[in-house]
Design an enzyme around this catalytic site. Structure first.
Site, mmCIF file in Angstrom:
data_model
loop_
_atom_site.group_PDB
_atom_site.id
_atom_site.type_symbol
_atom_site.label_atom_id
_atom_site.label_comp_id
_atom_site.label_asym_id
_atom_site.label_seq_id
_atom_site.Cartn_x
_atom_site.Cartn_y
_atom_site.Cartn_z
ATOM 1 N N THR A 1 -0.102 2.892 -1.068
ATOM 2 C CA THR A 1 0.327 1.493 -1.159
ATOM 3 C C THR A 1 0.953 1.071 0.172
ATOM 4 O O THR A 1 0.604 0.015 0.732
ATOM 5 C CB THR A 1 1.339 1.315 -2.312
ATOM 6 O OG1 THR A 1 0.685 1.679 -3.537
ATOM 7 C CG2 THR A 1 1.837 -0.114 -2.403
ATOM 8 N N ASN B 1 -11.168 3.100 -8.397
ATOM 9 C CA ASN B 1 -10.299 3.963 -9.192
ATOM 10 C C ASN B 1 -10.579 3.867 -10.678
ATOM 11 O O ASN B 1 -10.247 4.771 -11.431
ATOM 12 C CB ASN B 1 -8.812 3.652 -8.912
ATOM 13 C CG ASN B 1 -8.501 2.186 -8.997
ATOM 14 O OD1 ASN B 1 -9.098 1.378 -8.288
ATOM 15 N ND2 ASN B 1 -7.576 1.813 -9.858
ATOM 16 N N GLN C 1 -9.507 7.322 -3.662
ATOM 17 C CA GLN C 1 -10.213 8.033 -4.744
ATOM 18 C C GLN C 1 -11.467 8.751 -4.263
ATOM 19 O O GLN C 1 -12.092 9.484 -5.024
ATOM 20 C CB GLN C 1 -10.569 7.060 -5.882
ATOM 21 C CG GLN C 1 -9.360 6.427 -6.558
ATOM 22 C CD GLN C 1 -8.547 7.391 -7.421
ATOM 23 O OE1 GLN C 1 -8.945 8.541 -7.645
ATOM 24 N NE2 GLN C 1 -7.405 6.932 -7.901
ATOM 25 N N SER D 1 -3.781 8.976 -0.134
ATOM 26 C CA SER D 1 -2.589 9.332 -0.896
ATOM 27 C C SER D 1 -2.665 10.808 -1.275
ATOM 28 O O SER D 1 -3.700 11.267 -1.766
ATOM 29 C CB SER D 1 -2.546 8.479 -2.163
ATOM 30 O OG SER D 1 -1.410 8.801 -2.917
ATOM 31 N N HIS E 1 -1.033 12.479 -3.684
ATOM 32 C CA HIS E 1 -0.941 12.892 -5.100
ATOM 33 C C HIS E 1 -2.244 12.715 -5.864
ATOM 34 O O HIS E 1 -2.346 13.119 -7.026
ATOM 35 C CB HIS E 1 0.230 12.196 -5.802
ATOM 36 C CG HIS E 1 0.036 10.750 -6.140
ATOM 37 N ND1 HIS E 1 -0.252 10.317 -7.411
ATOM 38 C CD2 HIS E 1 0.106 9.617 -5.383
ATOM 39 C CE1 HIS E 1 -0.333 8.989 -7.428
ATOM 40 N NE2 HIS E 1 -0.121 8.537 -6.204
ATOM 41 N N CYS F 1 -1.748 1.478 -13.056
ATOM 42 C CA CYS F 1 -0.814 0.373 -12.820
ATOM 43 C C CYS F 1 -1.087 -0.740 -13.813
ATOM 44 O O CYS F 1 -0.184 -1.426 -14.248
ATOM 45 C CB CYS F 1 -0.981 -0.181 -11.415
ATOM 46 S SG CYS F 1 -1.152 1.096 -10.199
HETATM 47 N N1 PLP Z 1 -5.608 2.778 -3.985
HETATM 48 C C1 PLP Z 1 -6.222 3.360 -5.019
HETATM 49 C C2 PLP Z 1 -7.701 3.251 -5.150
HETATM 50 C C3 PLP Z 1 -5.477 4.039 -5.973
HETATM 51 O O1 PLP Z 1 -6.100 4.608 -7.018
HETATM 52 C C4 PLP Z 1 -4.065 4.124 -5.818
HETATM 53 C C5 PLP Z 1 -3.225 4.777 -6.854
HETATM 54 O O2 PLP Z 1 -3.359 4.517 -8.037
HETATM 55 C C6 PLP Z 1 -3.483 3.507 -4.696
HETATM 56 C C7 PLP Z 1 -4.278 2.843 -3.805
HETATM 57 C C8 PLP Z 1 -1.987 3.571 -4.467
HETATM 58 O O3 PLP Z 1 -1.614 4.881 -4.072
HETATM 59 P P1 PLP Z 1 -0.092 5.364 -4.079
HETATM 60 O O4 PLP Z 1 0.225 5.755 -5.462
HETATM 61 O O5 PLP Z 1 -0.065 6.535 -3.138
HETATM 62 O O6 PLP Z 1 0.730 4.249 -3.547
#
Ligand code: PLP
Length: 389
Positions: free
Chosen positions: A79, A153, A184, A204, A206, A331
Site C-alpha cells: 500500500t 487479487n 499477487q 509485499s 506477507h 479489504c
Molecule cells: N495490491 C494487491 C494486489 C494486494 O492483494 C494487496 C493486499 O491485499 C495490496 C496491494 C496491499 O498490500 P499490503 O498489505 O502490503 O499493503
C-alpha cells in the site's frame, strides 16, 4: 498447514496473507534481539545491520527481475509502495492524466481517488482482461502515469506480456511512466519488469511467506529524476523513505524473496492443486462458475460464483467447519459490498455477492484441498435449500 486439535482444517485465504515460512522466521530471529544494530550507526553492530539490509535489498531486487539493488526502496507494505509510486511520479511530472483500470486493489484506486487528477479508468471484459485498445487510446500526451494490477487479487487474472509490452511502448511514446502492482504475481511467475518495459512496481512480503508490514517499491534507474518521499525525516533509503528501517522484517522479506524466486520457476504443483480443487467443486456443485476460467490466471487463485447463495453466509459456515476462504478481497470483505472486480466483469450484484475466493499457496497441502472438497459442496447445498431461487 497442520490439522487443528478441533479436526481437519484448510487455510485457503493466501491472497489475503500467507504464513511465514520456516526459513524466513529463522533468518529474522537474530535481528529482533541478538543483533540490535541500527543500519545508520557507525559501530560494528550498525555495520552488520547495514550489511544485512544490503543483502536483503539484493535478494528483493532479484525477485523484481533484473532489478538493481539501488532501484529498491523498502516500505511498510505494498500500500505504501503504491502510494509512493503515484506520489513520486506526480511530483516529477506536471501532467495530470493518470490511466488505470476498474479492477485495481484499493491501494491504487483509493490513492488515485483522493487526488485531483484527470483520471481515466479503463474497463475489463467478461474474463477480467483489460480492454487493451481502450487503455492504449487513453494514454495520450497529457498522461503522466499508467498504473495497473499485474495479477488480480480476486480472480488471479493476469495482464499478459503482450498487453504489457504494448502499454509500455505507448507510455514510452508519450513519456508516461508505467507502474505495476505486482503483489499477487510475485512468487507465482518470474517477474521480468525491465523486459516488459515497466518503470515502477510494488511488492509485499506477507503475500509470499514473508512477514506483514514490509514491502518494496522498484523504480527503474533513470525513470524519475528524484523520487520525492512521502515520509520525510532522516536520510534512510537514499532519501526516498525516512525512518529507521524495519530490519527484522526486511531480512525476512529478503529470505522470502529468495524462496519465491526458487518457487516461481515451477508453479506446476500449485496449479495442479488449484485445478484439482476447482474440478472437484465444479463436479460436486451444480451451477458453480469459475471467474476468468480459461483466461491466463496465476496459479493458486480461484474465484467461484455459487449462484443463489450469499457468499458471506457460506464463508461463515465454512469457517465454522475449519475451511477459511474469503469473499472478494480481504479489504472488501468487511464492507459487505459486492466485489467491484466481478461487477466490472459484468456480473450482477447478486452473482458477485455469491462468490467465494479460494487462494492456495506453495505451502497448501493436498489434505487441505481434500478437506475443502469434503466440506464446501454440503455448505452450498444447505444454503441453497434454505434460500431456493
Ligand atoms: N495490491 C494487491 C494486489 C494486494 O492483494 C494487496 C493486499 O491485499 C495490496 C496491494 C496491499 O498490500 P499490503 O498489505 O502490503 O499493503
Amino acid at each position: 498447514m497442520p490439522p487443528s486439535a478441533a479436526g481437519p482444517s484448510a487455510y485457503l485465504d493466501n491472497n489475503a496473507t500467507t504464513p511465514v515460512a520456516e526459513e524466513v522466521l529463522v533468518a529474522m530471529l537474530p535481528w529482533f534481539r541478538d543483533e540490535p544494530g541500527n543500519p545508520s550507526s557507525l559501530h560494528a553492530s550498525g555495520e552488520r545491520a547495514n550489511a544485512a539490509l544490503a543483502a536483503a535489498r539484493t535478494k528483493v531486487a532479484r525477485l523484481f527481475g533484473a532489478g538493481r539493488p539501488a532501484e529498491v526502496t523498502f516500505t511498510s507494505g505494498a500500500t505504501e509502495a503504491t502510494n509512493l509510486a503515484i506520489h513520486a511520479v506526480l511530483q516529477a511530472d506536471p501532467r495530470r492524466r493518470v490511466v488505470t483500470s476498474a479492477v485495481e486493489h484499493p491501494a491504487t484506486s483509493e490513492c488515485l481517488g483522493a487526488l485531483d487528477l484527470d483520471l481515466v479508468t479503463v474497463g475489463v471484459d467478461g474474463a477480467g482482461g483489460l480492454l487493451l485498445d481502450d487503455a492504449l487510446a487513453a494514454i495520450d500526451e497529457q498522461t503522466a502515469l499508467c498504473t495497473l494490477i499485474l495479477a488480480n487479487n480476486e480472480t488471479g487474472r493476469l495482464l499478459e506480456p503482450r498487453a504489457l509490452t504494448a502499454l509500455a511502448a505507448r507510455c514510452r511514446e508519450v513519456g508516461a511512466r508505467l507502474h505495476l502492482d505486482a503483489v499477487q504475481a510475485a512468487g507465482k511467475l518470474p517477474l521480468e519488469l525491465a523486459a516488459w518495459g515497466a518503470d515502477l512496481a510494488s511488492l509485499s512480503a506477507h503475500k509470499l511467506h514473508g512477514p506483514k508490514g514490509v514491502g518494496a517499491l522498484w523504480v527503474r534507474e533513470g525513470c524519475l529524476g528524484e523520487v520525492a518521499p512521502l515520509l520525510r525525516g532522516g536520510p534512510q533509503e537514499r532519501g526516498r523513505r525516512a525512518g529507521t528501517e524495519n530490519l527484522p522484517g526486511i531480512v525476512g522479506f529478503g529470505a522470502a524473496a529468495e524462496l519465491a524466486c526458487r518457487r516461481c520457476a515451477d508453479p506446476s504443483e500449485l496449479r495442479e492443486l488449484r485445478d484439482r480443487l476447482e474440478a472437484g467443486i465444479l463436479a460436486a456443485v451444480p451451477d458453480a462458475v469459475v471467474a476468468a476460467a480459461g483466461a491466463p490466471r496465476v496459479a493458486g487463485t480461484s474465484c467461484i460464483e455459487f449462484h443463489g447463495i450469499d457468499g458471506e453466509a457460506a464463508l461463515l459456515m465454512l469457517s465454522h467447519l475449519g475451511v477459511e476462504v474469503s469473499t472478494g478481497s480481504a479489504c472488501g470483505s468487511s464492507h459487505h459490498a459486492p466485489s467491484h472486480v466481478l461487477l466490472a466483469m459484468g456480473r450482477s450484484e447478486a452473482e458477485a455477492a455469491s462468490s467465494l475466493r479460494l487462494s492456495l499457496s506453495h505451502e497448501t497441502s493436498a489434505e487441505e484441498v481434500d478437506h475443502c472438497l469434503a466440506t464446501l459442496p454440503g455448505v452450498i447445498s444447505a444454503l441453497r435449500s434454505l434460500a431456493p431461487r
